[in-house]
Design an enzyme around this catalytic site. Sequence first.
Site, PDB file in Angstrom:
ATOM      1  N   HIS A  98       2.916   9.518   6.354  1.00  0.00           N
ATOM      2  CA  HIS A  98       4.004  10.164   5.602  1.00  0.00           C
ATOM      3  C   HIS A  98       4.438  11.452   6.308  1.00  0.00           C
ATOM      4  O   HIS A  98       5.623  11.717   6.454  1.00  0.00           O
ATOM      5  CB  HIS A  98       3.551  10.488   4.170  1.00  0.00           C
ATOM      6  CG  HIS A  98       3.596   9.303   3.238  1.00  0.00           C
ATOM      7  ND1 HIS A  98       2.828   9.215   2.109  1.00  0.00           N
ATOM      8  CD2 HIS A  98       4.335   8.166   3.275  1.00  0.00           C
ATOM      9  CE1 HIS A  98       3.097   8.065   1.485  1.00  0.00           C
ATOM     10  NE2 HIS A  98       3.990   7.416   2.174  1.00  0.00           N
ATOM     11  N   THR A 137       0.829  -1.207   0.000  1.00  0.00           N
ATOM     12  CA  THR A 137       0.000   0.000   0.000  1.00  0.00           C
ATOM     13  C   THR A 137       0.863   1.256   0.000  1.00  0.00           C
ATOM     14  O   THR A 137       1.989   1.229   0.501  1.00  0.00           O
ATOM     15  CB  THR A 137      -0.889   0.072   1.274  1.00  0.00           C
ATOM     16  OG1 THR A 137      -0.051  -0.069   2.427  1.00  0.00           O
ATOM     17  CG2 THR A 137      -1.954  -1.008   1.287  1.00  0.00           C
ATOM     18  N   ILE A 138       0.318   2.326  -0.555  1.00  0.00           N
ATOM     19  CA  ILE A 138       0.898   3.651  -0.316  1.00  0.00           C
ATOM     20  C   ILE A 138       0.409   4.027   1.078  1.00  0.00           C
ATOM     21  O   ILE A 138      -0.771   3.868   1.393  1.00  0.00           O
ATOM     22  CB  ILE A 138       0.470   4.688  -1.387  1.00  0.00           C
ATOM     23  CG1 ILE A 138       1.044   6.077  -1.083  1.00  0.00           C
ATOM     24  CG2 ILE A 138      -1.038   4.765  -1.569  1.00  0.00           C
ATOM     25  CD1 ILE A 138       0.774   7.126  -2.185  1.00  0.00           C
ATOM     26  N   SER A 139       1.311   4.488   1.930  1.00  0.00           N
ATOM     27  CA  SER A 139       0.924   4.797   3.313  1.00  0.00           C
ATOM     28  C   SER A 139      -0.079   5.938   3.352  1.00  0.00           C
ATOM     29  O   SER A 139      -0.174   6.734   2.413  1.00  0.00           O
ATOM     30  CB  SER A 139       2.153   5.178   4.138  1.00  0.00           C
ATOM     31  OG  SER A 139       3.050   4.107   4.188  1.00  0.00           O
TER      32      SER A 139
HETATM   33  N1  SAH Z   1       6.346   4.019   1.653  1.00  0.00           N
HETATM   34  C1  SAH Z   1       5.802   3.492   0.444  1.00  0.00           C
HETATM   35  C2  SAH Z   1       5.416   2.022   0.470  1.00  0.00           C
HETATM   36  C3  SAH Z   1       4.946   1.370   1.708  1.00  0.00           C
HETATM   37  S1  SAH Z   1       4.513  -0.350   1.462  1.00  0.00           S
HETATM   38  C4  SAH Z   1       4.608   4.313   0.001  1.00  0.00           C
HETATM   39  O1  SAH Z   1       3.988   4.975   0.822  1.00  0.00           O
HETATM   40  O2  SAH Z   1       4.273   4.245  -1.161  1.00  0.00           O
HETATM   41  C5  SAH Z   1       6.045  -1.115   1.924  1.00  0.00           C
HETATM   42  C6  SAH Z   1       7.026  -1.275   0.802  1.00  0.00           C
HETATM   43  O3  SAH Z   1       8.177  -1.930   1.326  1.00  0.00           O
HETATM   44  C7  SAH Z   1       6.542  -2.154  -0.350  1.00  0.00           C
HETATM   45  O4  SAH Z   1       6.687  -1.446  -1.552  1.00  0.00           O
HETATM   46  C8  SAH Z   1       7.461  -3.372  -0.303  1.00  0.00           C
HETATM   47  O5  SAH Z   1       7.747  -3.908  -1.570  1.00  0.00           O
HETATM   48  C9  SAH Z   1       8.691  -2.811   0.352  1.00  0.00           C
HETATM   49  N2  SAH Z   1       9.577  -3.769   1.020  1.00  0.00           N
HETATM   50  C10 SAH Z   1       9.231  -4.816   1.796  1.00  0.00           C
HETATM   51  N3  SAH Z   1      10.334  -5.433   2.250  1.00  0.00           N
HETATM   52  C11 SAH Z   1      11.398  -4.753   1.754  1.00  0.00           C
HETATM   53  C12 SAH Z   1      12.811  -4.898   1.873  1.00  0.00           C
HETATM   54  N4  SAH Z   1      13.371  -5.867   2.592  1.00  0.00           N
HETATM   55  N5  SAH Z   1      13.603  -4.004   1.241  1.00  0.00           N
HETATM   56  C13 SAH Z   1      13.071  -3.002   0.491  1.00  0.00           C
HETATM   57  N6  SAH Z   1      11.751  -2.818   0.347  1.00  0.00           N
HETATM   58  C14 SAH Z   1      10.919  -3.686   0.966  1.00  0.00           C
END
Ligand code: SAH
Length: 207
Positions: free
Chosen positions: A35, A28-30
């Site tokens: 944020h 999800t987008i947070s």
């Molecule tokens: N902050 C972002 C996404 C939050 S969702 C926003 O608001 O759009 C969490 C994200 O973490 C996902 O895109 C997932 O693919 C990523 N993620 C999960 N484990 C990870 C890891 N070990 N290293 C890098 N990214 C990871």
Amino acid sequence: MDRANYVSPIWTQSAYDDAPLSIGHGQTISAPHMHSTAMEELLPAIKKAAKEKKNLVRILDVGSGSGYLSVAFGRLLAIMGIADGKVFGIDVVEDLVDTSLQNVKKEDGDLLSSGKVSIRIGNGWRGLPSEGPFTAIHVGAGADALPKDLCVQLAKGGRMVIPVETAGGYQSFYRIDRVALSDDGKFHEEDFVMKELFPVRYVPLVH
Ligand code: SAH
């Protein structure tokens, strides 16, 4: 910047709701309030570094997902007049990295072409040592333990915010300040001050 550029077209109508929205791959987008909380927590470290060594402000956004927060940090650096500051977004899901770059190109492509923001594949457990040390690190996924490799990539005076699992399987949002720098580059608990802020629910930071 327009959050509608960072959500799937089917969610455009909900783009300005203060809620997380699906971006595919079970991610999800947070929510905007998360944020902004993360940015507010990291702001003092960014301000301090900007005052002391303007050109060395470097921000790492782990789990950059939609790309929204990486771009928000890029805009913040520009507003603060930190000309050579840089934001590095990393995510483990290749498809999300590709989509996020398309999202950014819609209206914020100037940040990519200027090199202020870059987004690439990377694993948050390992961080991005080649681009560190970092003034600020945001982790957008919940870790089941403290990622020590990431901690040591914080510059002295740097700050990280990260959801970490606590006893009983709950998650808390932590603020971690690097107060000292050991010579050996290894993790030493006494170099960090960790503060538990509030309970949260994030998707896991995958191993
Ligand atoms: N902050 C972002 C996404 C939050 S969702 C926003 O608001 O759009 C969490 C994200 O973490 C996902 O895109 C997932 O693919 C990523 N993620 C999960 N484990 C990870 C890891 N070990 N290293 C890098 N990214 C990871």
